[in-house]
Design a protein around this motif. Structure first.
Motif, short mmCIF file in Angstrom:
data_model
loop_
_atom_site.label_atom_id
_atom_site.label_comp_id
_atom_site.label_asym_id
_atom_site.label_seq_id
_atom_site.Cartn_x
_atom_site.Cartn_y
_atom_site.Cartn_z
N GLU A 40 0.74 -1.24 0.05
CA GLU A 40 -0.01 -0.05 -0.08
C GLU A 40 0.66 1.35 -0.10
OE1 GLU A 40 0.91 -0.92 4.24
OE2 GLU A 40 0.35 -1.97 2.43
N ASN A 41 1.99 1.17 0.18
CA ASN A 41 3.07 2.32 0.27
C ASN A 41 4.17 2.30 -0.75
OD1 ASN A 41 1.81 3.70 2.55
ND2 ASN A 41 2.86 2.19 3.70
N LEU A 42 3.74 2.04 -1.99
CA LEU A 42 4.74 1.78 -2.94
C LEU A 42 5.70 2.98 -3.33
CD1 LEU A 42 2.76 -0.41 -5.54
CD2 LEU A 42 4.59 -1.16 -4.08
N ASN A 43 5.20 4.18 -2.95
CA ASN A 43 5.90 5.44 -3.57
C ASN A 43 6.52 6.09 -2.19
OD1 ASN A 43 5.24 5.32 -6.23
ND2 ASN A 43 3.03 6.15 -5.81
N THR A 44 6.08 5.96 -1.44
CA THR A 44 6.61 6.94 -0.29
C THR A 44 6.43 5.87 1.16
OG1 THR A 44 6.38 8.99 -1.29
CG2 THR A 44 6.75 9.03 1.19
N PHE A 45 7.40 5.67 1.82
CA PHE A 45 7.18 5.42 3.22
C PHE A 45 7.27 6.27 4.40
CE2 PHE A 45 9.03 2.16 0.41
CZ PHE A 45 8.15 0.87 0.63
N ASP A 46 6.93 5.97 5.66
CA ASP A 46 7.00 7.00 6.53
C ASP A 46 8.53 7.30 7.02
OD1 ASP A 46 4.28 7.24 6.44
OD2 ASP A 46 3.79 5.53 7.89
N THR A 47 9.10 6.59 7.75
CA THR A 47 10.16 6.85 8.45
C THR A 47 11.40 6.07 8.46
OG1 THR A 47 8.56 8.02 10.22
CG2 THR A 47 11.03 7.61 11.00
N MET A 48 12.48 6.32 8.24
CA MET A 48 13.72 5.54 8.33
C MET A 48 14.87 6.16 9.24
SD MET A 48 15.96 5.97 5.09
CE MET A 48 17.37 5.55 5.93
N ILE A 49 15.70 5.26 9.86
CA ILE A 49 16.98 5.84 10.24
C ILE A 49 18.23 5.36 9.77
CG2 ILE A 49 16.88 4.07 12.26
CD1 ILE A 49 18.02 6.46 14.03
N ASP A 50 19.17 6.04 9.32
CA ASP A 50 20.54 5.57 8.96
C ASP A 50 21.52 5.61 9.84
OD1 ASP A 50 22.38 4.93 7.10
OD2 ASP A 50 22.78 6.61 6.19
N VAL A 51 22.03 4.35 10.28
CA VAL A 51 22.66 4.28 11.59
C VAL A 51 24.36 4.49 11.25
CG1 VAL A 51 23.45 2.69 13.18
CG2 VAL A 51 21.14 2.65 12.46
N ASP A 52 24.90 5.35 11.93
CA ASP A 52 26.31 5.77 11.67
C ASP A 52 26.40 6.20 10.16
OD1 ASP A 52 26.74 4.49 14.04
OD2 ASP A 52 27.46 2.51 13.38
N CYS A 53 25.75 7.42 9.98
CA CYS A 53 25.70 7.86 8.61
C CYS A 53 26.70 8.62 8.16
CB CYS A 53 24.09 8.78 8.51
SG CYS A 53 24.55 10.30 9.62
N GLY A 54 27.76 9.24 9.22
CA GLY A 54 28.96 9.94 8.63
C GLY A 54 28.49 11.19 7.94
N SER A 55 29.05 11.37 6.92
CA SER A 55 28.81 12.53 5.94
C SER A 55 27.38 12.61 5.40
CB SER A 55 29.87 12.69 5.01
OG SER A 55 29.96 11.51 4.07
N GLY A 56 26.71 11.45 5.62
CA GLY A 56 25.31 11.48 4.73
C GLY A 56 25.50 10.80 3.41
N GLN A 57 26.61 10.30 2.76
CA GLN A 57 26.76 9.69 1.54
C GLN A 57 25.52 8.94 1.15
OE1 GLN A 57 30.34 7.82 0.91
NE2 GLN A 57 30.96 9.32 -0.68
N ALA A 58 25.18 7.92 2.08
CA ALA A 58 24.11 7.08 1.81
C ALA A 58 22.67 7.68 2.20
CB ALA A 58 24.35 5.92 2.40
N THR A 59 22.76 8.53 3.04
CA THR A 59 21.35 8.82 3.61
C THR A 59 20.75 9.75 2.77
OG1 THR A 59 22.66 9.36 5.71
CG2 THR A 59 20.20 10.00 5.76
N HIS A 60 21.37 10.52 1.94
CA HIS A 60 20.58 11.41 0.90
C HIS A 60 19.62 10.82 -0.24
CE1 HIS A 60 22.24 15.07 2.72
NE2 HIS A 60 23.62 14.64 2.65
#
Length: 259
Positions: A48-68
Motif C-alpha cells: 500500500e506504500n509503493l511510492n513513499t514510506f513513513d520513517t527511516m533511520i540511517d545508523v552511523d551515517c557519517g557525512s550522509g553519503q548514503a542517507t541522501h
C-alpha cells in the motif's frame, strides 16, 4: 609498533572536519542498485506504500553519503552519526533501518535487538558495504593486477592495524552472525571509479585506523610505501604522482532482513 587502537579512538577520529570532507570527496558513492533493491524488498510486504514510506533511520551515517538517496522515498529520514550520543527512537516506529559501511563497528546482537524494538511489523533492515576488488591501469596493457593489488592493500591495512572486518574481507562473516531467520544476502554489480595516485592515497587516508595510527606513529607513514607500490604495480613509477591514473573496481554487498 603501537598497540591496537580501540574502536572508541577510531570513532572519535571520524568527528574531524577535514576527514569528513575528504570522506565525501574521495570515497565512492552507492550505485542506484542499492536503493532500488532496498525499496523493492520493502514493497514486498508494504504494497500500500509503493511510492513513499513513513520513517527511516540511517545508523552511523557519517557525512550522509548514503542517507541522501533515501530522501524522496520517505516522509522522514534521520541520520545518526557514529560519533553522536544515542538518540532515543520510539518502539515500533520505523519502516527502515539502514547501515552503510559501518556494521563492522557495531555490536551485532545489540543492533539486532534495537532494530527489533524500533521497527514496525515487517519493517526492514539494510546493511551494505563496498570492497576494493581490483585496479585497472589506464593504458590497459598490464594484464590482471587483482592479486598483487590485494596484497598491497592488505599490507597497508595491516600496517595501520586495520579492523578485522575491513573492506578486504567483506560482510559474509557479519551475515553469518545475524540471527534473524529472514536474512538475505544480495550480491550487487561492481562499479569503477577513476583516481590518480594522490586522490587514491586520500581515499586510503580516510580509513579511521590510518588516522589513529599516524597520531601514535607520526614518523612512519604507511601511505608512502603504499603509493610507491601502486606506481610500480601499474608500471608508472617514472611518472609524477599526479600523472599516475587508473580505475579502482569496487564490489558491493548487501544484507537484508525484516522484523
Amino acid at each position: 609498533m603501537s598497540g591496537t587502537s580501540s574502536n572508541s579512538d577510531i570513532i572519535r577520529i571520524y568527528e574531524d572536519k577535514q576527514l569528513a570532507e575528504e570522506y565525501i570527496k574521495y570515497r565512492p558513492g552507492y550505485p542506484p542498485f542499492i536503493l532500488k533493491t532496498i525499496l523493492q524488498y520493502m514493497e514486498e510486504t508494504n504494497a500500500e506504500n509503493l511510492n513513499t514510506f513513513d520513517t527511516m533511520i540511517d545508523v552511523d551515517c557519517g557525512s550522509g553519503q548514503a542517507t541522501h538517496m533515501f530522501a524522496e522515498h520517505f516522509r522522514s529520514v534521520l541520520g545518526i552519526d557514529i560519533s553522536e550520543s544515542q538518540i532515543e527512537i520510539a518502539y515500533n516506529s520505523l519502516d527502515l533501518v539502514s547501515c552503510a559501511t559501518a556494521a563492522h563497528w557495531l555490536n551485532l546482537p545489540t543492533f539486532e535487538r534495537e532494530c527489533n524494538r524500533v521497527l514496525k511489523t515487517n519493517g526492514c533492515v539494510a546493511i551494505y558495504t563496498y570492497l576494493l576488488l581490483n585496479i585497472k591501469s589506464s593504458d590497459d596493457n598490464h594484464g590482471n593486477l587483482q592479486s598483487k593489488f590485494f596484497e598491497i592493500v592488505t599490507k597497508f591495512v595491516n600496517d595501520c592495524e586495520g579492523h578485522e572486518k575491513s573492506k578486504l574481507k567483506g560482510y559474509q562473516e557479519i551475515f553469518n552472525e545475524i540471527n534473524n531467520t529472514s536474512k538475505k544476502w544480495v550480491s550487487c554489480p561492481d562499479m569503477d571509479k577513476a583516481y590518480n595516485l594522490p586522490s587514491f592515497k586520500k581515499f586510503m587516508a580516510t580509513l579511521g585506523e590510518y588516522s589513529t595510527y599516524m597520531i601514535s606513529n607520526p614518523s612512519v607513514d604507511p601511505l608512502e610505501q603504499f603509493g610507491d607500490s601502486i606506481k610500480k604495480l601499474v608500471c608508472k613509477d617514472e611518472l609524477m604522482d599526479n600523472d599516475v591514473d587508473f580505475k579502482i573496481t569496487f564490489g558491493y554487498q548487501m544484507i537484508l532482513f525484516r522484523k
